[in-house]
Motif scaffolding. Structure first.
Motif, PDB file in Angstrom:
ATOM      1  N   PHE A 338       0.835  -1.195   0.000  1.00  0.00           N
ATOM      2  CA  PHE A 338       0.000   0.000   0.000  1.00  0.00           C
ATOM      3  C   PHE A 338       0.876   1.254   0.000  1.00  0.00           C
ATOM      4  CE2 PHE A 338      -2.715  -3.197   2.074  1.00  0.00           C
ATOM      5  CZ  PHE A 338      -3.817  -3.143   1.227  1.00  0.00           C
ATOM      6  N   VAL A 339       0.543   2.189  -0.888  1.00  0.00           N
ATOM      7  CA  VAL A 339       1.275   3.452  -0.998  1.00  0.00           C
ATOM      8  C   VAL A 339       0.256   4.584  -1.020  1.00  0.00           C
ATOM      9  CG1 VAL A 339       2.806   4.863  -2.404  1.00  0.00           C
ATOM     10  CG2 VAL A 339       3.194   2.405  -2.234  1.00  0.00           C
ATOM     11  N   ARG A 340       0.452   5.588  -0.161  1.00  0.00           N
ATOM     12  CA  ARG A 340      -0.432   6.748  -0.139  1.00  0.00           C
ATOM     13  C   ARG A 340       0.221   7.898  -0.898  1.00  0.00           C
ATOM     14  NH1 ARG A 340      -1.476  10.171   5.179  1.00  0.00           N
ATOM     15  NH2 ARG A 340       0.330  11.243   4.282  1.00  0.00           N
ATOM     16  N   LEU A 341      -0.575   8.532  -1.744  1.00  0.00           N
ATOM     17  CA  LEU A 341      -0.104   9.664  -2.540  1.00  0.00           C
ATOM     18  C   LEU A 341      -0.906  10.900  -2.179  1.00  0.00           C
ATOM     19  CD1 LEU A 341       0.302   7.955  -6.044  1.00  0.00           C
ATOM     20  CD2 LEU A 341       2.037   8.317  -4.298  1.00  0.00           C
ATOM     21  N   ASP A 342      -0.253  12.064  -2.236  1.00  0.00           N
ATOM     22  CA  ASP A 342      -0.887  13.346  -1.927  1.00  0.00           C
ATOM     23  C   ASP A 342      -0.907  14.228  -3.161  1.00  0.00           C
ATOM     24  OD1 ASP A 342      -1.004  12.352   0.593  1.00  0.00           O
ATOM     25  OD2 ASP A 342       0.567  13.645   1.432  1.00  0.00           O
ATOM     26  N   ILE A 343      -2.030  14.953  -3.322  1.00  0.00           N
ATOM     27  CA  ILE A 343      -2.185  15.918  -4.414  1.00  0.00           C
ATOM     28  C   ILE A 343      -2.678  17.231  -3.802  1.00  0.00           C
ATOM     29  CG2 ILE A 343      -3.712  16.557  -6.326  1.00  0.00           C
ATOM     30  CD1 ILE A 343      -3.401  13.856  -7.458  1.00  0.00           C
ATOM     31  N   HIS A 344      -2.043  18.325  -4.157  1.00  0.00           N
ATOM     32  CA  HIS A 344      -2.398  19.649  -3.649  1.00  0.00           C
ATOM     33  C   HIS A 344      -3.075  20.447  -4.763  1.00  0.00           C
ATOM     34  CE1 HIS A 344      -0.061  19.284   0.140  1.00  0.00           C
ATOM     35  NE2 HIS A 344       0.723  18.499  -0.605  1.00  0.00           N
ATOM     36  N   PHE A 345      -4.163  21.124  -4.406  1.00  0.00           N
ATOM     37  CA  PHE A 345      -4.868  21.982  -5.369  1.00  0.00           C
ATOM     38  C   PHE A 345      -5.574  23.081  -4.594  1.00  0.00           C
ATOM     39  CE2 PHE A 345      -7.896  18.782  -4.053  1.00  0.00           C
ATOM     40  CZ  PHE A 345      -9.093  19.473  -3.940  1.00  0.00           C
ATOM     41  N   GLY A 346      -6.123  24.028  -5.326  1.00  0.00           N
ATOM     42  CA  GLY A 346      -6.852  25.130  -4.711  1.00  0.00           C
ATOM     43  C   GLY A 346      -8.090  25.483  -5.515  1.00  0.00           C
ATOM     44  N   THR A 347      -9.126  26.009  -4.831  1.00  0.00           N
ATOM     45  CA  THR A 347     -10.365  26.448  -5.494  1.00  0.00           C
ATOM     46  C   THR A 347     -10.676  27.873  -5.054  1.00  0.00           C
ATOM     47  OG1 THR A 347     -11.771  25.567  -3.716  1.00  0.00           O
ATOM     48  CG2 THR A 347     -11.228  24.087  -5.569  1.00  0.00           C
ATOM     49  N   SER A 348     -11.664  28.439  -5.720  1.00  0.00           N
ATOM     50  CA  SER A 348     -12.041  29.820  -5.439  1.00  0.00           C
ATOM     51  C   SER A 348     -12.735  29.916  -4.084  1.00  0.00           C
ATOM     52  CB  SER A 348     -12.966  30.327  -6.548  1.00  0.00           C
ATOM     53  OG  SER A 348     -13.478  31.607  -6.218  1.00  0.00           O
ATOM     54  N   TYR A 349     -12.669  31.127  -3.497  1.00  0.00           N
ATOM     55  CA  TYR A 349     -13.364  31.367  -2.230  1.00  0.00           C
ATOM     56  C   TYR A 349     -14.875  31.325  -2.400  1.00  0.00           C
ATOM     57  CZ  TYR A 349      -9.205  32.557   0.489  1.00  0.00           C
ATOM     58  OH  TYR A 349      -8.022  32.498   1.178  1.00  0.00           O
ATOM     59  N   ALA A 350     -15.346  31.467  -3.622  1.00  0.00           N
ATOM     60  CA  ALA A 350     -16.795  31.454  -3.860  1.00  0.00           C
ATOM     61  C   ALA A 350     -17.373  30.047  -3.844  1.00  0.00           C
ATOM     62  CB  ALA A 350     -17.107  32.121  -5.203  1.00  0.00           C
ATOM     63  N   ASP A 351     -16.535  29.014  -3.898  1.00  0.00           N
ATOM     64  CA  ASP A 351     -17.009  27.627  -3.928  1.00  0.00           C
ATOM     65  C   ASP A 351     -17.145  27.090  -2.503  1.00  0.00           C
ATOM     66  OD1 ASP A 351     -16.943  27.597  -6.744  1.00  0.00           O
ATOM     67  OD2 ASP A 351     -14.789  27.163  -6.704  1.00  0.00           O
ATOM     68  N   ASN A 352     -18.191  26.294  -2.320  1.00  0.00           N
ATOM     69  CA  ASN A 352     -18.457  25.703  -1.005  1.00  0.00           C
ATOM     70  C   ASN A 352     -17.396  24.644  -0.707  1.00  0.00           C
ATOM     71  OD1 ASN A 352     -19.428  24.477   1.305  1.00  0.00           O
ATOM     72  ND2 ASN A 352     -21.549  24.466   0.605  1.00  0.00           N
ATOM     73  N   PRO A 353     -16.627  24.759   0.379  1.00  0.00           N
ATOM     74  CA  PRO A 353     -15.573  23.785   0.683  1.00  0.00           C
ATOM     75  C   PRO A 353     -16.119  22.366   0.895  1.00  0.00           C
ATOM     76  CG  PRO A 353     -15.268  25.785   1.969  1.00  0.00           C
ATOM     77  CD  PRO A 353     -16.622  25.885   1.331  1.00  0.00           C
TER      78      PRO A 353
END
Length: 445
Positions: A338-353
């Motif tokens: 088992f290997v865990r991978l991480d991905i980083h991204f960002g969205t606009s402040y207008a979008d519901n988290p």
């Protein structure tokens, strides 16, 4: 009064043996002048010419016939090719033995004595030629073939005793060890036979160990290396002992040589010891996916000096064992796959988290190779200048399939999901204002 024991090795012994051989050769040459001996020589030459002519006629036809044999097994074609290449010698052996049999029936045995010697020599050479084809190495095959031919020829001509005396007389002494050409030849033959037996046993043992699923891959490699070392070492020392080499003096000499090699081959010895440590602690084994510096790939083999690693682009790196002991190694499949991978991204402040997290998890789990049995999570990690920053964590179980490609597939799935749900991915924006004349003057003041 002590009796002196004569040992061969003087030049007088060689001259005396050579003189005896010369006298025997002259007697044999004179015997050829006798009518029936000359007849036998002429008969042998005639049979050789007949075999040559027959082979020249038959060989092209056999070649054409072999070319039409489609679908035959390769081993059968290989045997027929060997027979075709030895057709001249085979024909000569058949003709001369038939001639010897006929002459023994119709005349006295002494009148076919020379033909019988030639027939025995030809048959022995033919048997050796076929038997040595079993040796795959061309150089070793040639050495064994010509050596066997020479020994059989001397044996049939009853010259083995003289040849042994000549070879034993050519000797040197190193300390208390006497080395002669005859002893070296005996050692080469005996050790060669023992090495062949050790190789057969090593391959058999290796095959059985590789099929044993109770042992880990690293223990299989370690056991195979240990068995090979024991078998070949035993074959070497038993061979030397069998030919009469004093191993006491050899042990002292090898110890002195070992001390010198120890200083000159520190890196080699370090890699050998590191290889044994890697096999014993099982930290790295064949099939593991590792990262060492900028090298990422899976392990093919564990060697005595290096580890073979194949990367995703097909390159094969030979990493010294010492680097794997002293360096920081990432083993992606040490305890499990088992290997865990991480991905980083960002969205606009207008979008519901909350919607962004739910959509991101569903998009990641829709990609092949992403495990749904392991929990995929998405967390907010910060509020940036122009975006809400997230980290998406998912699991895979086949790191040998690559890491960059699965990350790229997950990024594409995120892009498609965000496009379908109207979620925007912001990017930094800059505002440029053009100042008028009064504003420029005020700025200058």
């Amino acid at each position: 009064m002590e009796q002196e024991v004569e040992t061969p090795g003087s030049a007088g012994d060689v001259v005396q043996i050579g003189h005896g051989l010369w006298e025997r050769a002259m007697d044999f040459a004179e015997s050829l002048l006798r009518p029936w001996n000359a007849y036998q020589v002429l008969i042998a030459v005639g049979l050789l010419i007949a075999a040559h002519v027959f082979a020249r006629i038959i060989e092209p036809r056999v070649t054409e016939w072999l070319r039409t044999r489609e679908g035959w097994p390769k081993w059968r074609l290989r045997v027929l090719l060997i027979v075709r290449n030895r057709l001249r010698l085979i024909t000569f052996v058949l003709l001369i033995w038939v001639t010897v049999a006929i002459m023994r029936e119709v005349t006295w045995p002494s009148r076919s004595y020379l033909l019988a010697i030639v027939a025995n020599l030809a048959l022995a050479w033919l048997v050796v030629a076929f038997a040595t084809r079993l040796i795959s190495n061309s150089f070793l095959r040639a050495v064994v073939r010509y050596g066997a031919w020479a020994w059989i020829t001397l044996r049939i001509l009853n010259l083995t005793t003289e040849a042994e005396q000549v070879l034993d007389s050519l000797a040197i002494e190193i300390g208390g060890i006497r080395l002669s050409v005859w002893m070296i030849l005996q050692a080469v033959i005996v050790i060669g036979i023992l090495f062949f037996g050790a190789r057969v046993l090593s391959r058999t043992t290796s095959a059985r160990l590789q099929s044993n699923t109770d042992l880990s891959p690293s223990m299989r490699v370690l056991t195979i290396k240990f068995v090979q070392l024991v078998l070949y070492g035993a074959a070497f020392f038993v061979g030397l002992k069998a030919v009469g080499v004093d191993l006491t003096g050899l042990a002292v000499l090898s110890g002195a040589i070992g001390v010198g090699l120890g200083f000159g081959l520190q890196k080699v010895v370090s890699n050998l010891v590191s290889g044994v440590i890697l096999l014993l602690d099982k930290s790295i084994k064949p099939g593991d996916v590792i990262s060492l510096g900028e090298t990422f790939g899976w392990i093919n083999t564990l060697g005595a000096r290096y580890v073979s690693i194949t990367t995703r682009d097909g390159r094969e790196y030979l990493i010294p064992n010492e680097d794997l002991i002293t360096g920081q190694v990432v083993n992606w499949s040490h305890s499990n796959d088992f290997v865990r991978l991480d991905i980083h991204f960002g969205t606009s402040y207008a979008d519901n988290p909350h919607d962004v997290r739910r959509i991101a998890i569903a998009a990641a789990e829709s990609v092949d190779r992403v495990l749904t049995s392991q929990k995929t999570v998405c967390h907010i990690v910060g509020f940036g200048d122009s975006s809400v920053d997230y980290v998406l964590r998912f699991w895979i179980r086949d790191p040998t399939g690559g890491l960059t490609n699965i990350r790229g597939n997950v990024y594409l799935a995120l892009w498609d999901a965000f496009q379908e749900n109207g979620i925007s991915i912001p990017f930094p924006q800059r505002e440029v204002r053009m100042l008028g004349g009064e504003q420029v003057a005020a700025a200058q003041d």
